[in-house]
Scaffold this motif. Sequence first.
Motif, PDB file in Angstrom:
ATOM      1  N   GLU A 185       0.803  -1.219   0.000  1.00 28.33           N
ATOM      2  CA  GLU A 185       0.000   0.000   0.000  1.00 28.33           C
ATOM      3  C   GLU A 185       0.836   1.268   0.000  1.00 28.33           C
ATOM      4  OE1 GLU A 185      -3.741   0.052   2.541  1.00 28.33           O
ATOM      5  OE2 GLU A 185      -2.495  -1.394   3.599  1.00 28.33           O
ATOM      6  N   SER A 186       2.033   1.189   0.545  1.00 27.37           N
ATOM      7  CA  SER A 186       2.823   2.384   0.819  1.00 27.37           C
ATOM      8  C   SER A 186       3.377   3.043  -0.441  1.00 27.37           C
ATOM      9  CB  SER A 186       3.981   2.021   1.750  1.00 27.37           C
ATOM     10  OG  SER A 186       4.827   3.139   1.933  1.00 27.37           O
ATOM     11  N   PRO A 187       3.421   4.389  -0.461  1.00 29.68           N
ATOM     12  CA  PRO A 187       4.059   5.110  -1.569  1.00 29.68           C
ATOM     13  C   PRO A 187       5.577   5.171  -1.427  1.00 29.68           C
ATOM     14  CG  PRO A 187       3.190   6.673   0.019  1.00 29.68           C
ATOM     15  CD  PRO A 187       2.786   5.302   0.509  1.00 29.68           C
ATOM     16  N   LEU A 188       6.110   4.529  -0.382  1.00 31.22           N
ATOM     17  CA  LEU A 188       7.531   4.663  -0.095  1.00 31.22           C
ATOM     18  C   LEU A 188       8.412   4.052  -1.182  1.00 31.22           C
ATOM     19  CD1 LEU A 188       9.239   5.936   2.104  1.00 31.22           C
ATOM     20  CD2 LEU A 188       9.281   3.754   3.295  1.00 31.22           C
ATOM     21  N   ASN A 189       8.008   2.924  -1.745  1.00 24.88           N
ATOM     22  CA  ASN A 189       8.817   2.309  -2.793  1.00 24.88           C
ATOM     23  C   ASN A 189       8.951   3.227  -4.001  1.00 24.88           C
ATOM     24  OD1 ASN A 189       9.469  -0.067  -1.434  1.00 24.88           O
ATOM     25  ND2 ASN A 189       7.644  -1.135  -2.160  1.00 24.88           N
ATOM     26  N   ASP A 190       7.871   3.896  -4.344  1.00 23.22           N
ATOM     27  CA  ASP A 190       7.932   4.868  -5.438  1.00 23.22           C
ATOM     28  C   ASP A 190       8.870   6.015  -5.084  1.00 23.22           C
ATOM     29  OD1 ASP A 190       6.208   3.423  -7.018  1.00 23.22           O
ATOM     30  OD2 ASP A 190       4.423   4.544  -6.404  1.00 23.22           O
ATOM     31  N   PHE A 191       8.895   6.380  -3.808  1.00 22.59           N
ATOM     32  CA  PHE A 191       9.783   7.457  -3.374  1.00 22.59           C
ATOM     33  C   PHE A 191      11.243   7.031  -3.500  1.00 22.59           C
ATOM     34  CE2 PHE A 191      11.755  10.336  -0.223  1.00 22.59           C
ATOM     35  CZ  PHE A 191      11.267  11.550  -0.697  1.00 22.59           C
ATOM     36  N   PHE A 192      11.548   5.769  -3.170  1.00 22.44           N
ATOM     37  CA  PHE A 192      12.914   5.262  -3.342  1.00 22.44           C
ATOM     38  C   PHE A 192      13.327   5.324  -4.811  1.00 22.44           C
ATOM     39  CE2 PHE A 192      12.114   2.233   0.479  1.00 22.44           C
ATOM     40  CZ  PHE A 192      12.396   3.269   1.359  1.00 22.44           C
ATOM     41  N   ILE A 193      12.441   4.897  -5.693  1.00 23.23           N
ATOM     42  CA  ILE A 193      12.719   4.933  -7.132  1.00 23.23           C
ATOM     43  C   ILE A 193      12.964   6.369  -7.580  1.00 23.23           C
ATOM     44  CG2 ILE A 193      11.729   4.511  -9.425  1.00 23.23           C
ATOM     45  CD1 ILE A 193      10.213   2.124  -8.137  1.00 23.23           C
ATOM     46  N   PHE A 194      12.150   7.279  -7.060  1.00 18.97           N
ATOM     47  CA  PHE A 194      12.299   8.692  -7.384  1.00 18.97           C
ATOM     48  C   PHE A 194      13.664   9.209  -6.932  1.00 18.97           C
ATOM     49  CE2 PHE A 194      12.013  12.886  -5.312  1.00 18.97           C
ATOM     50  CZ  PHE A 194      11.904  13.700  -6.442  1.00 18.97           C
ATOM     51  N   LEU A 195      14.050   8.895  -5.698  1.00 18.13           N
ATOM     52  CA  LEU A 195      15.346   9.349  -5.189  1.00 18.13           C
ATOM     53  C   LEU A 195      16.491   8.814  -6.052  1.00 18.13           C
ATOM     54  CD1 LEU A 195      14.899   8.955  -1.322  1.00 18.13           C
ATOM     55  CD2 LEU A 195      14.959  11.094  -2.613  1.00 18.13           C
ATOM     56  N   ASP A 196      16.398   7.549  -6.448  1.00 16.57           N
ATOM     57  CA  ASP A 196      17.423   6.959  -7.310  1.00 16.57           C
ATOM     58  C   ASP A 196      17.516   7.726  -8.629  1.00 16.57           C
ATOM     59  OD1 ASP A 196      18.039   4.983  -5.450  1.00 16.57           O
ATOM     60  OD2 ASP A 196      16.602   3.551  -6.305  1.00 16.57           O
ATOM     61  N   SER A 197      16.372   8.062  -9.183  1.00 17.75           N
ATOM     62  CA  SER A 197      16.346   8.749 -10.483  1.00 17.75           C
ATOM     63  C   SER A 197      16.920  10.158 -10.407  1.00 17.75           C
ATOM     64  CB  SER A 197      14.911   8.808 -11.027  1.00 17.75           C
ATOM     65  OG  SER A 197      14.126   9.737 -10.277  1.00 17.75           O
ATOM     66  N   LYS A 198      16.865  10.754  -9.214  1.00 16.37           N
ATOM     67  CA  LYS A 198      17.369  12.118  -9.032  1.00 16.37           C
ATOM     68  C   LYS A 198      18.823  12.143  -8.568  1.00 16.37           C
ATOM     69  CE  LYS A 198      14.969  15.493  -8.814  1.00 16.37           C
ATOM     70  NZ  LYS A 198      14.587  16.563  -9.752  1.00 16.37           N
ATOM     71  N   GLY A 199      19.419  10.976  -8.407  1.00 12.91           N
ATOM     72  CA  GLY A 199      20.817  10.919  -8.011  1.00 12.91           C
ATOM     73  C   GLY A 199      21.066  11.070  -6.521  1.00 12.91           C
ATOM     74  N   PHE A 200      20.062  10.786  -5.709  1.00  9.38           N
ATOM     75  CA  PHE A 200      20.230  10.860  -4.260  1.00  9.38           C
ATOM     76  C   PHE A 200      20.807   9.554  -3.728  1.00  9.38           C
ATOM     77  CE2 PHE A 200      17.327  14.383  -4.687  1.00  9.38           C
ATOM     78  CZ  PHE A 200      17.599  15.206  -3.602  1.00  9.38           C
ATOM     79  N   ARG A 201      21.704   9.657  -2.774  1.00 11.14           N
ATOM     80  CA  ARG A 201      22.140   8.519  -1.978  1.00 11.14           C
ATOM     81  C   ARG A 201      21.391   8.597  -0.647  1.00 11.14           C
ATOM     82  NH1 ARG A 201      25.728  10.509  -5.085  1.00 11.14           N
ATOM     83  NH2 ARG A 201      26.033  12.333  -3.763  1.00 11.14           N
ATOM     84  N   TYR A 202      21.050   7.468  -0.072  1.00 11.89           N
ATOM     85  CA  TYR A 202      20.258   7.530   1.151  1.00 11.89           C
ATOM     86  C   TYR A 202      20.533   6.348   2.062  1.00 11.89           C
ATOM     87  CZ  TYR A 202      17.150   4.751  -1.883  1.00 11.89           C
ATOM     88  OH  TYR A 202      16.622   3.826  -2.764  1.00 11.89           O
ATOM     89  N   ASP A 203      20.259   6.592   3.342  1.00  7.91           N
ATOM     90  CA  ASP A 203      20.316   5.552   4.359  1.00  7.91           C
ATOM     91  C   ASP A 203      18.962   5.534   5.039  1.00  7.91           C
ATOM     92  OD1 ASP A 203      21.274   3.545   5.968  1.00  7.91           O
ATOM     93  OD2 ASP A 203      22.386   4.867   7.324  1.00  7.91           O
ATOM     94  N   LYS A 204      18.471   4.363   5.389  1.00  6.23           N
ATOM     95  CA  LYS A 204      17.124   4.251   5.946  1.00  6.23           C
ATOM     96  C   LYS A 204      17.049   3.024   6.842  1.00  6.23           C
ATOM     97  CE  LYS A 204      15.607   1.724   1.839  1.00  6.23           C
ATOM     98  NZ  LYS A 204      15.710   0.380   2.413  1.00  6.23           N
ATOM     99  N   ARG A 205      16.240   3.121   7.859  1.00  5.34           N
ATOM    100  CA  ARG A 205      15.927   1.951   8.686  1.00  5.34           C
ATOM    101  C   ARG A 205      14.898   2.354   9.742  1.00  5.34           C
ATOM    102  NH1 ARG A 205      21.124   3.168  10.645  1.00  5.34           N
ATOM    103  NH2 ARG A 205      21.166   3.811  12.830  1.00  5.34           N
ATOM    104  N   ILE A 206      14.395   1.358  10.438  1.00  5.71           N
ATOM    105  CA  ILE A 206      13.538   1.598  11.592  1.00  5.71           C
ATOM    106  C   ILE A 206      14.452   1.863  12.778  1.00  5.71           C
ATOM    107  CG2 ILE A 206      11.728   0.686  13.079  1.00  5.71           C
ATOM    108  CD1 ILE A 206      10.851   1.082  10.177  1.00  5.71           C
ATOM    109  N   ILE A 207      14.266   2.988  13.436  1.00  6.16           N
ATOM    110  CA  ILE A 207      15.067   3.311  14.620  1.00  6.16           C
ATOM    111  C   ILE A 207      14.151   3.377  15.838  1.00  6.16           C
ATOM    112  CG2 ILE A 207      16.773   4.597  13.276  1.00  6.16           C
ATOM    113  CD1 ILE A 207      15.021   6.983  15.089  1.00  6.16           C
ATOM    114  N   ASN A 208      14.743   3.350  17.010  1.00  5.02           N
ATOM    115  CA  ASN A 208      14.007   3.536  18.251  1.00  5.02           C
ATOM    116  C   ASN A 208      14.548   4.787  18.925  1.00  5.02           C
ATOM    117  OD1 ASN A 208      12.803   3.443  20.814  1.00  5.02           O
ATOM    118  ND2 ASN A 208      12.867   1.206  20.893  1.00  5.02           N
TER     119      ASN A 208
END
Length: 354
Positions: free
Chosen positions: A138-161
């Motif tokens: 359901e989440s739009p997040l995967n599309d956001f990852f694809i978008f970031l890749d297409s724009k040349g962004f490097r990123y780090d992500k995870r679930i934090i506490n």
Amino acid sequence: MTVPKVIKHKAIDFFCGAGGMTNGFRKAGIDVIAGIDFDPECKKTYETNNIGSQFILADIKKLSFSEFTQRTKVKRNDANLIFIGCSPCQYWSKIATDKKKSEESKNLLNDFMRFVDYYNPGTVVIENVPGILTKKQESPLNDFFIFLDSKGFRYDKRIINAAHYGVPQSRKRFLLIATRVAPTVKLPAPLIGNLPVVADFIGPDKGFPVLAAGAVDSSINLHATAALSETNLLRIRMTPADGGTRMVYVDDKHLAIPSQFEKKTTFSDTYGRMRWNKPAPTITTKFVSLSNGRFGHPEQDRALSLREGAALQTFDASYQFHGTALRSIARQIGNAVPPLLAKQIAMTIIDQLS
């Protein structure tokens, strides 16, 4: 002669609410130009505590780029510009909510992406509930990852506490930092040492006088609590101090919640007390209510006060909240990103971009 500090980095805080993320970024030395939110009740709180950062009352679904540019004066392709997107998370929360009512918040990440695409900031920050990552279909997040890749962004992500970053709550969140202007990017490293606990932040020895349910202590800003019914007063009085639960009266027909009578395996945290020497549960928008989680004071017969909730969210004692009612202020506090966590995110960005 002291040379004035030049603030290199600047940010726009989308979905800013009461200003938790803005406040933390400002403390790290980042110039937060503006916060944007469509909730008018947050405006006074945000502006009172973050002087110099303007509050833009707007729905980003309807906000045009021309108006945004006029209000913020930001330029496209600015390497030193940071866009922060902590969109309302009711739809993705594991807490039971009216999904139809929260449907409008489901795809706010797509609206935020529209601004990222047009302005192309140097850095992007996303903070949200874990559900936005785990509910992949359901989440739009995967599309956001694809978008970031297409724009040349490097990123780090995870679930934090947040408990691993000095915040005295077990508050799990999805966190992403993306940049197109640094060779590498990493999320903040967890702090070393013991986890912060409730006793580190609230209690009489921390400046919080003893308070009854439904009372207000005028000596402490917003040290005010919700009133309790006679039945709920009996329940909390029977609940053992320092971590007690409803199990003490689960078999009592007069005190047990009808739907929970003799049920010992579900919703064990509701009507429970916090523990002094453990992190609090996640401070939600309903932390002033006993029935919505383990929000009972560790030893006093009441739920948390507004100011105690703000303290557990790591807001300074001087941070002023404005609203029309106790519950509207609780909503502002519970929805906020803890400023201490926000500061560490900001400091990490500064270190990596310097």
